[in-house]
Design an enzyme around this catalytic site. Sequence first.
Site, short mmCIF file in Angstrom:
data_model
loop_
_atom_site.label_atom_id
_atom_site.label_comp_id
_atom_site.label_asym_id
_atom_site.label_seq_id
_atom_site.Cartn_x
_atom_site.Cartn_y
_atom_site.Cartn_z
N SER A 1 0.72 -1.01 -0.06
CA SER A 1 0.07 -0.10 0.05
C SER A 1 0.91 1.12 0.05
CB SER A 1 -0.88 0.11 1.41
OG SER A 1 -0.22 0.23 2.46
N THR B 1 -1.90 3.71 4.29
CA THR B 1 -1.02 4.85 3.93
C THR B 1 -0.10 4.94 5.26
OG1 THR B 1 -2.62 6.19 3.25
CG2 THR B 1 -1.02 7.40 4.24
N THR C 1 1.89 7.11 0.27
CA THR C 1 0.94 6.09 -0.10
C THR C 1 0.85 5.80 -1.49
OG1 THR C 1 -1.41 5.15 0.34
CG2 THR C 1 -1.19 7.50 -0.44
N ARG D 1 -7.07 8.66 -9.86
CA ARG D 1 -7.41 9.08 -8.53
C ARG D 1 -6.30 9.30 -7.57
NH1 ARG D 1 -6.76 7.05 -3.00
NH2 ARG D 1 -8.51 7.70 -1.85
N THR E 1 -5.30 8.14 7.91
CA THR E 1 -4.94 6.92 7.01
C THR E 1 -6.37 6.51 6.81
OG1 THR E 1 -4.10 4.92 6.99
CG2 THR E 1 -4.96 5.50 9.19
N GLY E 2 -6.83 5.76 5.70
CA GLY E 2 -8.04 5.22 5.34
C GLY E 2 -8.48 5.85 4.36
#
Length: 329
Positions: free
Chosen positions: A88, A190, A208, A218, A241-242
């Site tokens: 990731s 991330t 990330t 994106r 993060t997320g």
Amino acid sequence: MKNRRDFIKLSALGGVAVLTNSCLTSTNENKIRQTSQKKIIKPIVISTWNHGMEANVSAWKILSKGGSSLDAVEAGVRVTESDPNNSSVGLGGLPDRDGFVTLDACIMNHENECGAVAFLQDIENPISVARKVMEDTQHVLLVGKGAKQFAIEKGFKETNLLTEKAKIAWEKWKEQSKYQPVINSENHDTIGLLALDENGNLSGACTTSGMAYKLHGRVGDSPIIGAGLFVDNEVGAACATGMGEAVIRIAGTAIVVELMRNGMSPYEACKEAVARIVKKHKNLTNLQVGFLALNKYGEHGGYSVYKGFNYALQTKTQTKMIDAKFNRK
């Protein structure tokens, strides 16, 4: 002419005003006194997820020798960017749906200087390119081909970021081509890293490869100052993060820092930011977001929408993972 009764009323109101102002002044003075008496924990470094432990090791080598928080955060996340087993971040990151590994990163120092890159391809350490943007240009954010051209001009080498492992995973995904975010997939996402050095200066870094199999082009929150990362040396720093889209919608890390400015602890500020995300989104299915914060006194905290978010801590006396509290299981 005012009569005796009016005079008594005005005198009473004046007394209340004086008393109220006196109490407020006393309260503010107590707060200032308590704040000035706080013991500052420094140096300190915190970072998101399990991979933060290795990142912290590199950051700590710099901090423990009196180095700057800026050098520390860059060195720390470079470890994760260069790990081919991490799917990731950086090298080995899972590609977008068209098979391209695209990277986003930003960095910010104690003087509110910042740099970022987005949709960067073929460069292993986007965080270092972001720092060059900060230090060598008048800009904050470079994207796509322009970011890559800038990196090459600054001496960065082109690298094939799509590892064999990531390529196999992508080809398997193409059999159904179904996009479905997975909460806390393999406990990493991330990496955001925040540090406070011996001089009392804060810096942060965030990097990330973004959502796996995302639409080509994106960009999430990670390269956006005030979303994926924000630093204010008078107050504190925060990273996220997320699900980046959810973080962007509330200017997540800027909110966390402002909440700390208004008196909240890092934990309380992260919790409130998560509450705002929960309130603003009707559908929370697979919508995981975690915030991590560090204030000027070395106090830290994290909070997430769902259970599973954790962060790594390193100080002179502690090296450990901390499970963040959460809004829902």
